[in-house]
Scaffold this active site. Structure first.
Site, PDB file in Angstrom:
ATOM      1  N   GLU A   1       6.198  25.799  34.366  1.00  0.00           N
ATOM      2  CA  GLU A   1       4.994  26.358  33.757  1.00  0.00           C
ATOM      3  C   GLU A   1       5.210  26.628  32.266  1.00  0.00           C
ATOM      4  O   GLU A   1       4.285  26.477  31.463  1.00  0.00           O
ATOM      5  CB  GLU A   1       4.600  27.657  34.469  1.00  0.00           C
ATOM      6  CG  GLU A   1       4.093  27.475  35.889  1.00  0.00           C
ATOM      7  CD  GLU A   1       2.711  26.861  35.939  1.00  0.00           C
ATOM      8  OE1 GLU A   1       2.563  25.677  35.543  1.00  0.00           O
ATOM      9  OE2 GLU A   1       1.772  27.554  36.369  1.00  0.00           O
TER      10      GLU A   1
ATOM     11  N   THR B   1      -4.177  24.859  29.327  1.00  0.00           N
ATOM     12  CA  THR B   1      -3.818  26.270  29.408  1.00  0.00           C
ATOM     13  C   THR B   1      -3.349  26.806  28.064  1.00  0.00           C
ATOM     14  O   THR B   1      -3.720  27.910  27.654  1.00  0.00           O
ATOM     15  CB  THR B   1      -2.717  26.480  30.463  1.00  0.00           C
ATOM     16  OG1 THR B   1      -3.174  25.984  31.721  1.00  0.00           O
ATOM     17  CG2 THR B   1      -2.381  27.959  30.604  1.00  0.00           C
TER      18      THR B   1
END
Length: 309
Positions: A128, A181
């Site tokens: 991530e 993101t």
């Protein structure tokens, strides 16, 4: 065990009031990954189906997560990874998390399970970090553990699996636009007022209480976001119409899935979730943006083994 094929679920992060700390796993949509042992040392990604993402190990979230885990194990062999991407990157339903969590889970299985599922979260977080610049756990935790999860603390990492009411279903609409993101984080404010913080903390507590008591009305009242949603909703064409249509159809609550552009609704029962899907479809058909809709029961298990040999 020489090889394994696994299902890696899509996830909804934030759940309105729980920015970066709450997430939930889905059952009807996810990636599939195959990992197998090889004599060539190291981690190699040999095939990616469905999306154009890097094959280079250090540039792929699955590769980075696998390398993080391998760095703490005594294993001199190699691992080959194949990824069938059914979750589009930038969709807001945990595409990078599915790959990162799947790599950590599959590799751990092939090495004889030296780590439990909770311990795998920190390895998946490294994937991530590559994807968004932040090692957040609100997607990878539910992908690994299943159900609803709460990240109580990042330092030290403390992840808690929460209760999931049996009749809770999710409806997700994915407008076919990409919201990265990293980009969606840049537009957020770096500070909030005490008043907004108090309202948000109350909703987080209320949502968790509602999950444990299976009080659907309390869950509904708690699905509010006064901090992130007002900003990120500007990136999603037709967001207000989507939210209004779903609430009118009987959804418990509506919010932005992760960083968007996907929008989720939670409902009591599969029939109501399908009615919300119809409301989403009607509301968005006039926007002029292609979309996909998923209706899913909450995935209580997380990553699932499909085949092993």
């Amino acid at each position: 065990m020489e090889g394994v094929r696994i299902f890696c679920p899509a996830t909804i992060a934030n759940i309105s009031c729980g920015f970066d700390v709450l997430g939930v796993a889905l059952d009807s949509v996810g990636d599939e990954m195959t990992l197998r042992k090889t004599d060539t040392p190291g981690i190699r990604i040999t095939k990616i189906i469905g999306q154009e993402i890097p094959l280079e190990t250090e540039q792929n979230v699955a590769g980075v997560a696998a390398l993080a885990l391998l760095g703490e194990c005594d294993f001199s062999g190699g691992i080959e990874i194949e990824i069938e991407k059914k979750i589009k990157p930038g969709s807001g339903i945990g595409s990078s998390a599915a790959s990162a969590a799947g790599a950590a889970f599959g590799l751990n299985l092939l090495l004889g399970n030296p780590f439990n599922r909770h311990q795998l979260v920190r390895f998946a977080m490294q994937g991530e970090k590559l994807a968004s610049g932040v090692a957040h756990a609100d997607n990878v935790a539910p992908a690994l553990l299943g159900g609803f999860t709460l990240v109580r603390s990042y330092d030290p990492l403390d992840v808690i699996k929460l209760n999931t009411p049996e009749q809770l279903y999710a409806t997700i609409i994915h407008p076919q636009i990409e919201v990265k993101t990293a980009d969606s984080r840049k537009i957020l404010k770096t500070g909030i007022s005490l008043k907004d913080g108090i309202r948000q903390w109350g909703n987080v507590g209320g949502l968790i209480a509602g999950l444990y008591t299976e009080d659907y009305d309390l869950i509904s009242r708690s699905l509010e976001d006064h901090i992130v949603e007002p900003i990120r909703s500007m990136l999603i064409p037709g967001y207000d119409d989507l939210k209004g249509a779903a609430v009118k159809a009987g959804a418990l609550g509506v919010g932005i899935s992760g960083s968007g552009p996907s929008v989720f609704a939670l409902s009591k029962g599969s029939a109501k979730a399908r009615e919300v899907a119809d409301a989403f479809r009607s509301a968005y058909s006039v926007v002029g943006v292609p979309f996909e809709i998923h209706v899913s029961k909450i995935n209580q298990e997380g990553i699932k083994v499909l085949e092993q040999w």
